[in-house]
Design a protein around this motif. Structure first.
Motif, PDB file in Angstrom:
ATOM      1  N   GLN A 144       0.793  -1.219   0.000  1.00  0.00           N
ATOM      2  CA  GLN A 144       0.000   0.000   0.000  1.00  0.00           C
ATOM      3  C   GLN A 144       0.832   1.279   0.000  1.00  0.00           C
ATOM      4  O   GLN A 144       0.384   2.309  -0.480  1.00  0.00           O
ATOM      5  CB  GLN A 144      -0.923  -0.009   1.225  1.00  0.00           C
ATOM      6  CG  GLN A 144      -1.928  -1.161   1.184  1.00  0.00           C
ATOM      7  CD  GLN A 144      -2.643  -1.349   2.508  1.00  0.00           C
ATOM      8  OE1 GLN A 144      -2.063  -1.179   3.571  1.00  0.00           O
ATOM      9  NE2 GLN A 144      -3.909  -1.725   2.452  1.00  0.00           N
ATOM     10  N   GLU A 196       0.066  -4.071   4.087  1.00  0.00           N
ATOM     11  CA  GLU A 196       0.314  -3.587   5.438  1.00  0.00           C
ATOM     12  C   GLU A 196      -0.905  -3.667   6.354  1.00  0.00           C
ATOM     13  O   GLU A 196      -0.777  -3.947   7.549  1.00  0.00           O
ATOM     14  CB  GLU A 196       0.805  -2.132   5.383  1.00  0.00           C
ATOM     15  CG  GLU A 196       2.114  -1.921   4.664  1.00  0.00           C
ATOM     16  CD  GLU A 196       1.979  -1.707   3.159  1.00  0.00           C
ATOM     17  OE1 GLU A 196       2.765  -0.937   2.621  1.00  0.00           O
ATOM     18  OE2 GLU A 196       1.069  -2.308   2.535  1.00  0.00           O
ATOM     19  N   ARG A 197      -2.085  -3.401   5.839  1.00  0.00           N
ATOM     20  CA  ARG A 197      -3.254  -3.252   6.713  1.00  0.00           C
ATOM     21  C   ARG A 197      -3.665  -4.560   7.379  1.00  0.00           C
ATOM     22  O   ARG A 197      -3.897  -4.606   8.582  1.00  0.00           O
ATOM     23  CB  ARG A 197      -4.437  -2.683   5.917  1.00  0.00           C
ATOM     24  CG  ARG A 197      -5.698  -2.505   6.760  1.00  0.00           C
ATOM     25  CD  ARG A 197      -6.748  -1.732   6.015  1.00  0.00           C
ATOM     26  NE  ARG A 197      -6.306  -0.371   5.714  1.00  0.00           N
ATOM     27  CZ  ARG A 197      -7.011   0.507   5.008  1.00  0.00           C
ATOM     28  NH1 ARG A 197      -8.195   0.163   4.516  1.00  0.00           N
ATOM     29  NH2 ARG A 197      -6.536   1.707   4.790  1.00  0.00           N
ATOM     30  N   ALA A 198      -3.743  -5.650   6.633  1.00  0.00           N
ATOM     31  CA  ALA A 198      -4.258  -6.895   7.207  1.00  0.00           C
ATOM     32  C   ALA A 198      -3.474  -8.132   6.790  1.00  0.00           C
ATOM     33  O   ALA A 198      -3.844  -9.241   7.157  1.00  0.00           O
ATOM     34  CB  ALA A 198      -5.724  -7.068   6.824  1.00  0.00           C
ATOM     35  N   SER A 258       0.568  -7.156  14.891  1.00  0.00           N
ATOM     36  CA  SER A 258       0.836  -6.314  13.737  1.00  0.00           C
ATOM     37  C   SER A 258       2.337  -6.256  13.457  1.00  0.00           C
ATOM     38  O   SER A 258       3.121  -5.885  14.326  1.00  0.00           O
ATOM     39  CB  SER A 258       0.300  -4.900  13.989  1.00  0.00           C
ATOM     40  OG  SER A 258       0.646  -4.034  12.928  1.00  0.00           O
ATOM     41  N   ASN A 309       5.108  -4.824  10.623  1.00  0.00           N
ATOM     42  CA  ASN A 309       5.339  -3.966   9.466  1.00  0.00           C
ATOM     43  C   ASN A 309       5.928  -4.778   8.309  1.00  0.00           C
ATOM     44  O   ASN A 309       6.712  -5.708   8.524  1.00  0.00           O
ATOM     45  CB  ASN A 309       6.286  -2.838   9.871  1.00  0.00           C
ATOM     46  CG  ASN A 309       6.632  -1.931   8.725  1.00  0.00           C
ATOM     47  OD1 ASN A 309       7.564  -2.203   7.981  1.00  0.00           O
ATOM     48  ND2 ASN A 309       5.883  -0.865   8.578  1.00  0.00           N
TER      49      ASN A 309
END
Length: 248
Positions: free
Chosen positions: A16, A121-123, A147, A149
């Motif tokens: 993203q 990155e988000r999910a 989470s 990165n």
């Protein structure tokens, strides 16, 4: 041109942010990897933010292969690993990053073409993405904060690749310009020098505790591995302190 070293392709699936692509490129380059494939980047390609973040790994980005979908990116691969920090309901073998990279090294050495997938990155990767993989790399993270990165995940996996390729020095005791290690006799002379001067200074007090204090001091010296230069310096420190005291 990419290096001639046989290696896996790292596939970034729908990344993203250009900054994260650049961080991933930098991490790959740190550990000798330069086969990046990018699937459907959100902000298009090329991405100047990726180049800025790559910090010298721009060549890797210039040679990155861009694909519109994951099937295209995996078309020539014979084995695929998918990275995830979350439990999945898909029935696939799950490996730690260390074991997975051992397997990658073995497969690459045998002539197989291996890919490692990294999700957005988000999910992270979707189940449809993971369904295309042969096995899962499960990154051990805090279950209350899973989470990870994109750049960090690539860095972790790339480091494990380098470990398995035999290029990591796990311990080094290079003296460089410091000279040779001190011998037992040289250390013993230093111990005697300090004991003698500390005795004169009244350090070993009260008398009934003196032997125990000397033993503790000798134990301290034995825990310090010194070079000959270190021993000479410590002799000099004590001599200078005695001179300073005598002047006073």
């Amino acid at each position: 041109m990419p290096s001639d070293q046989p290696q896996p392709a790292f596939v970034l699936v729908r990344p993203q942010m250009g900054e994260n692509i650049g961080a991933a490129a930098r991490a790959m380059w740190n550990f000798g990897l330069d086969r990046m494939r990018i699937v459907d980047p959100r902000d298009g390609w090329p991405n100047p933010k990726a180049v800025a973040m790559s910090s010298g790994a721009g060549r890797l980005l210039d040679e990155a292969q861009i694909f519109g979908d994951l099937d295209g990116a995996l078309g020539d691969r014979t084995f695929v690993f998918a990275t995830t920090a979350r439990q999945r309901e898909l029935t696939k073998p799950v490996f730690s990053p260390e074991r997975a990279m051992q397997m990658v090294a073995e497969k690459v050495a045998a002539g197989e073409k291996v890919a490692v997938l990294f999700g957005p990155e988000r999910a992270g990767l979707e189940n449809d993405d993971i369904a295309k993989a042969n096995a899962i790399i499960s990154v051990p993270v805090n279950s209350e904060y899973a989470s990870l990165n994109l750049g960090q995940c690539v860095l972790l996996t790339a480091y494990e690749w380098m470990r398995q390729s035999g290029e990591v020095v796990h311990e080094q005791n290079d003296l460089g310009s410091r000279g040779d290690w001190a011998t037992g006799i040289e250390v013993e002379k230093l111990v005697e020098h300090y004991e003698e001067r500390l005795e004169q200074a009244g350090f070993f007090y009260p008398p009934e505790k003196a032997e125990g204090m000397k033993l503790n001091l000798r134990n301290l010296w034995s825990r310090i591995r010194m070079t000959r230069a270190d021993v000479q310096m410590l002799h000099g420190i004590m001599r200078q302190m005695v001179r300073w005291k005598e002047k006073g």
